[in-house]
Motif scaffolding. Sequence first.
Motif, PDB file in Angstrom:
ATOM      1  N   ASN A   1      35.549  22.397  69.099  1.00 37.66           N
ATOM      2  CA  ASN A   1      36.446  23.073  68.166  1.00 37.66           C
ATOM      3  C   ASN A   1      36.090  24.552  68.149  1.00 37.66           C
ATOM      4  O   ASN A   1      35.053  24.947  67.621  1.00 37.66           O
ATOM      5  CB  ASN A   1      36.295  22.465  66.766  1.00 37.66           C
ATOM      6  CG  ASN A   1      37.311  23.017  65.773  1.00 37.66           C
ATOM      7  OD1 ASN A   1      37.826  24.117  65.929  1.00 37.66           O
ATOM      8  ND2 ASN A   1      37.590  22.245  64.739  1.00 37.66           N
TER       9      ASN A   1
ATOM     10  N   GLN B   1      40.945  25.602  67.839  1.00 37.19           N
ATOM     11  CA  GLN B   1      41.485  25.301  69.163  1.00 37.19           C
ATOM     12  C   GLN B   1      40.631  24.218  69.811  1.00 37.19           C
ATOM     13  O   GLN B   1      39.398  24.299  69.814  1.00 37.19           O
ATOM     14  CB  GLN B   1      41.467  26.553  70.040  1.00 37.19           C
ATOM     15  CG  GLN B   1      42.223  26.409  71.352  1.00 37.19           C
ATOM     16  CD  GLN B   1      43.724  26.510  71.167  1.00 37.19           C
ATOM     17  OE1 GLN B   1      44.197  27.121  70.224  1.00 37.19           O
ATOM     18  NE2 GLN B   1      44.477  25.909  72.066  1.00 37.19           N
TER      19      GLN B   1
ATOM     20  N   SER C   1      42.469  24.264  77.212  1.00 37.15           N
ATOM     21  CA  SER C   1      42.727  24.218  75.776  1.00 37.15           C
ATOM     22  C   SER C   1      44.001  23.432  75.519  1.00 37.15           C
ATOM     23  O   SER C   1      44.986  23.565  76.250  1.00 37.15           O
ATOM     24  CB  SER C   1      42.875  25.630  75.200  1.00 37.15           C
ATOM     25  OG  SER C   1      41.694  26.381  75.382  1.00 37.15           O
TER      26      SER C   1
ATOM     27  N   ASP D   1      47.171  22.365  72.871  1.00 33.12           N
ATOM     28  CA  ASP D   1      47.970  22.959  71.809  1.00 33.12           C
ATOM     29  C   ASP D   1      48.107  21.989  70.646  1.00 33.12           C
ATOM     30  O   ASP D   1      48.274  20.786  70.846  1.00 33.12           O
ATOM     31  CB  ASP D   1      49.368  23.321  72.321  1.00 33.12           C
ATOM     32  CG  ASP D   1      49.315  24.386  73.413  1.00 33.12           C
ATOM     33  OD1 ASP D   1      48.475  25.290  73.291  1.00 33.12           O
ATOM     34  OD2 ASP D   1      50.116  24.297  74.359  1.00 33.12           O
ATOM     35  N   LYS D   2      48.060  22.524  69.441  1.00 36.54           N
ATOM     36  CA  LYS D   2      48.296  21.689  68.274  1.00 36.54           C
ATOM     37  C   LYS D   2      49.749  21.253  68.228  1.00 36.54           C
ATOM     38  O   LYS D   2      50.647  21.951  68.697  1.00 36.54           O
ATOM     39  CB  LYS D   2      47.960  22.450  66.987  1.00 36.54           C
ATOM     40  CG  LYS D   2      46.479  22.607  66.709  1.00 36.54           C
ATOM     41  CD  LYS D   2      46.264  23.233  65.348  1.00 36.54           C
ATOM     42  CE  LYS D   2      44.779  23.346  65.025  1.00 36.54           C
ATOM     43  NZ  LYS D   2      44.535  23.928  63.688  1.00 36.54           N
TER      44      LYS D   2
ATOM     45  N   TYR E   1      46.033  17.261  66.199  1.00 33.95           N
ATOM     46  CA  TYR E   1      46.163  16.890  67.615  1.00 33.95           C
ATOM     47  C   TYR E   1      46.518  15.423  67.809  1.00 33.95           C
ATOM     48  O   TYR E   1      46.600  14.956  68.940  1.00 33.95           O
ATOM     49  CB  TYR E   1      44.851  17.196  68.355  1.00 33.95           C
ATOM     50  CG  TYR E   1      44.546  18.672  68.440  1.00 33.95           C
ATOM     51  CD1 TYR E   1      45.092  19.458  69.454  1.00 33.95           C
ATOM     52  CD2 TYR E   1      43.734  19.289  67.505  1.00 33.95           C
ATOM     53  CE1 TYR E   1      44.825  20.816  69.528  1.00 33.95           C
ATOM     54  CE2 TYR E   1      43.451  20.647  67.568  1.00 33.95           C
ATOM     55  CZ  TYR E   1      44.003  21.401  68.577  1.00 33.95           C
ATOM     56  OH  TYR E   1      43.738  22.749  68.643  1.00 33.95           O
TER      57      TYR E   1
END
Length: 438
Positions: A397, A401, A210, A212-213, A219
């Motif tokens: 998505n 995430q 995953s 991270d934003k 992103y």
Amino acid sequence: MNTFSRGQKGKLADLGSGNAFDVIVETAAAGASVDVSCFGLDANDKLSDDRYMVFYNQLASPEGAVRLELGGARARFSVNLDALPTTIAKLVFVSAIDGAATMRSLGASSLTLGSALRFPWSGADFGDEKAMIVAELYRRDGQWRFGAVGQGFNGGLSALLAHFGGSEAAGAAAPASTPTPTPAPAAAARPAPTVSLSKITLDKRGDKVSLDKRAGGGYGRIHVNLNWDQAAIAPPPQSPPPAAAARSGGFLDRLSSMAGELANKAGDLANKAGAARKGRSGIDLDLGCMYELSDGRKGLVQALGNTFGNYEGEPFIQLDADDRTGAAANGENLFINGERFDKIKRAVIFSFIYEGAANWQVTNGVVTITAPGQAPVEVRLDGGDRQIMCAIAQIENRGGQLVITKLAEYFQQQGTTSAHELMDRHFGFGMRWKSGSK
């Protein structure tokens, strides 16, 4: 072009080179992963500014004097010495090998500086070292010079970083014990520059990670790069496999475009024939994706059928111009607008062998997914048999995430059912298909 041997040095001016050129490092690694980097050092041979370590996690120096383009077995540095600050006195090019392999396993490799010189080496020059200092550019008496080093180095990229006075950021994918960094000489103690060497490799089918934003959400620009060993020995080029271009329900078939598609195909085959005559391998991998938007609409982005997508508008996914010769050093590239990721439900990234070897292991293909501020995610195309199609990875998505999963699913045409359609059925997109061409 001058051929240099280990230990040989020369002034760039005497070699007929200016101060702006490409440095290309080509490494025959027999399927192993090799990281090529450049350290910008101060007058004390130390990395006093971590922004001048140019590598897979940082592709350019601050002012762009050194830019890195990675592509399979080749690393290309675009160098402009005149744009470097006076604090940078030396550029050192290094190579580090991942996994259990060592430098002795390398085949014929080389560094080329513009049209001025070539420095060749191979694994026969080394033992069990995990890295090497390849060459250096350094300023002396107001002139830039080149030195062919070719020195093996015990330890990988982390150890090289420590050797030049830097330290690895906490949490990076590093050996259990990171060497103690050498402090940079200064009147007062100063912390060593900290660099993240983190890189994520999804080894097995189903492995996932995953992202991270970024601060503020989103992103950024997500870059999907497909590259392969264009120097691989391949069977003679074969006829392009039966392929497919998606058509969405409710639209008339574009009969009027058939003549244009046939003309494109004729030009395409002519380009490939020309490439073969020039001695290229003839291997052409095409990159694409099947996508589903958050509202349930589905579609396809690929060169076949000229469905290149759109970055700023729907589907917020765009394929870069297709390389029809198979000779572009930076491979094939797809971009996803991570600032509009809320509009995307999933994207299945795939590749198919459009021309050449029907054997994925011969291609040494690798997909690298990068996003701003994130460790690169690497997926190797190391499975399959004689299938022409590979579903490589899924970008999904999950409640906002971004999750990347290695798929490694391979497909081959069955009767009149194309590999595209079989892959569609497997992942449940439900599109309708017709024959197409580039």
